[in-house]
Design a protein around this motif. Structure first.
Motif, mmCIF file in Angstrom:
data_model
loop_
_atom_site.group_PDB
_atom_site.id
_atom_site.type_symbol
_atom_site.label_atom_id
_atom_site.label_comp_id
_atom_site.label_asym_id
_atom_site.label_seq_id
_atom_site.Cartn_x
_atom_site.Cartn_y
_atom_site.Cartn_z
ATOM 1 N N SER A 107 -6.234 -3.411 -0.303
ATOM 2 C CA SER A 107 -6.011 -2.372 0.705
ATOM 3 C C SER A 107 -7.457 -1.762 1.169
ATOM 4 N N MET A 133 -4.728 -0.422 -5.417
ATOM 5 C CA MET A 133 -5.305 -0.574 -4.096
ATOM 6 C C MET A 133 -6.645 -1.710 -3.712
ATOM 7 N N THR A 166 0.874 -1.199 0.154
ATOM 8 C CA THR A 166 0.105 -0.169 0.121
ATOM 9 C C THR A 166 0.920 1.315 0.198
#
Length: 372
Positions: free
Chosen positions: A43, A38, A4
Motif C-alpha cells: 500500500s 500496509m 488496504t
C-alpha cells in the motif's frame, strides 16, 4: 485497494472495540500490525511509511510525557492523591477537590499520565476509608478529560492537532479554557446527583490489603518536585512567548529532567506510555496507506459538495464527537487532522477538535484512553 481498505477497517475496528475480534490483540498491537501489513501488501513503500510518521509530533509527545512522569517519580502525584483523598471533608467536598485537581493537572501535565498515576492511589485510599470509589474515580477521570481540552498540551490528541495545524498555545486556550473550566462544576453536579445515596461501601474495606490496594508510590521529594515544576513552567512559557520549535523545547526539558543524581533515568522512562507512542506511529502509517488510495480525499470533497465541510468548526465539533466515541479520541484526531486546511484562524479548528473529542469521550468507556 481492497486489501488496504480491509486492513484499515480492521485496525479501526480494534480501536473502537479495544481489541481485534477473535484475537488477543489490543489497540496498540492492531496499529503496529496494521502498519506492517500496509508495507507487506505494498500500500505504501518503506520510505513513504517512514515519512508518514510526524516526528515533530512524536518528539513533543515524548518530551511532555517525560515532564509529566517527573512528577510521578518525585512522589508528587502520590502525595497529592493522599492529601486530597484523606482530607477531613464531606464526600461532596472531596469529590469537588478531586475534580478540580484532575482538571487543572490534566491541562498542563498530559492527562493520560495523570490518570494512570493517580487513579490506583485514589482507589486504595477511598476503599480504606470505606467510601465507594466509583464516583470519585469517575469525577477525577471525567475532569481529566475535559480539563485537558483547555490547552494544546493537555492530551496526546491535542499535541497531534497542535503540531499538524500549528496551533497557538494562547490562541487555542483563549477559546477552550472557559468551556473546560465550566465543565468541572457540571461533572460535580451530575455525579453528586447520581450517587447521592451511594457514597459509602456496604462493608468497610478495612486496610485495603485485599481490596485493590495500590503499590506504594515513590517517597515525596520536594527538591525533585520543584525541579519538575520549574521545568514545566519554563516549557509553558516557551510555548507561549517564544517561536522555538515546540518539539525541541519538550525534548530539551526531557533531557534536563533525565539528567539527575537522585532519580535514575530508567525509573523516569518507565512512566512514559510507550504503548501510546507505538499506537500513534502505527496509525500514522495505516492512515498514510489509506490516503495513498485517494479515497479519503474523494470522500472529503464529496462531503464538502453536500455542505458538510470539515473546515467548518461547528461541523468539525460534531463529527469529531461522533468519531471519538466510535474509535477513541486519539485515532479520531489522527483520522481527521490531515484533511483540515483552515484559511482563517486554525485555532478554532483546533478548539473544535479538542472540545469535541474530550467532552464526548466521557460518554462511553472506550472513547478515551483515560477511562479504561
Amino acid at each position: 485497494m481492497e486489501l488496504t481498505l480491509v486492513i484499515f477497517f480492521l485496525v479501526y475496528l480494534a480501536m473502537g472495540l479495544g481489541s481485534l475480534p477473535f484475537f488477543r490483540v489490543g489497540r496498540t498491537g492492531a496499529a503496529v500490525i496494521g502498519g506492517m501489513a500496509m508495507l507487506t501488501i505494498g500500500s505504501i513503500t518503506p520510505r513513504q511509511a517512514w515519512n508518514a510518521i510526524d516526528y515533530s509530533t512524536m518528539g513533543m509527545l515524548f518530551g511532555l510525557m517525560v515532564v509529566s512522569a517527573a512528577f510521578v517519580v518525585s512522589g508528587f502525584y502520590g502525595w497529592l492523591a493522599s492529601k486530597a483523598a484523606s482530607s477531613n471533608v464531606s464526600e461532596r467536598a472531596l469529590l469537588a477537590i478531586l475534580i478540580v485537581v484532575g482538571g487543572v493537572m490534566a491541562a498542563f501535565l498530559t492527562n493520560d499520565v495523570v490518570a494512570v498515576s493517580m487513579c490506583p492511589l485514589l482507589l486504595s485510599i477511598t476503599l480504606a476509608r470505606g467510601l465507594n470509589p466509583v464516583p470519585f474515580l469517575l469525577g477525577f477521570c471525567f475532569a481529566a478529560n475535559t480539563g485537558a481540552a483547555g490547552t494544546i498540551i493537555g492530551s496526546p490528541q491535542n499535541i497531534i492537532a497542535a503540531q499538524k495545524l500549528n496551533l497557538s498555545f494562547a490562541g487555542m486556550s483563549a477559546i477552550t479554557a472557559i468551556p473546560a473550566l465550566m465543565s468541572l462544576p457540571v461533572i460535580w453536579l451530575v455525579i453528586t446527583f447520581l450517587y447521592r445515596n451511594r457514597w459509602k461501601l456496604a462493608a468497610p474495606a478495612g486496610s485495603g490489603e485485599d481490596a485493590g490496594q495500590a503499590p506504594a508510590p515513590p517517597p515525596f521529594s520536594l527538591g525533585e518536585t520543584l525541579k519538575a515544576a520549574f521545568t514545566a513552567i519554563i516549557v509553558v512559557f516557551a510555548f507561549i512567548f517564544s517561536d522555538w520549535p515546540r518539539e525541541t523545547v519538550a525534548l530539551t526539558a526531557a533531557g534536563f529532567l533525565l539528567l539527575s543524581r537522585r532519580i535514575s533515568s530508567k525509573s523516569l522512562l518507565h512512566e512514559v506510555d510507550g504503548e501510546l507512542i507505538l499506537l500513534i506511529m502505527g496509525l500514522f502509517i495505516v492512515n498514510a496507506g489509506l490516503a495513498a488510495t485517494g479515497l479519503p480525499q474523494h470522500l472529503v470533497t464529496g462531503l464538502a459538495a453536500e455542505g458538510i465541510d470539515l473546515n467548518n468548526p461547528p461541523i468539525l465539533f460534531l463529527i469529531s464527537s461522533v468519531i471519538s466515541d466510535l474509535v477513541g479520541n486519539n485515532p479520531a484526531v489522527m483520522m481527521l487532522v490531515p484533511y483540515l486546511h483552515s484559511e482563517g484562524d486554525a485555532n478554532y479548528l483546533g478548539a473544535a477538535l479538542s472540545l469535541g473529542t474530550h467532552f464526548s469521550s466521557n460518554l462511553v468507556v472506550f472513547g478515551s484512553d483515560v477511562l479504561p
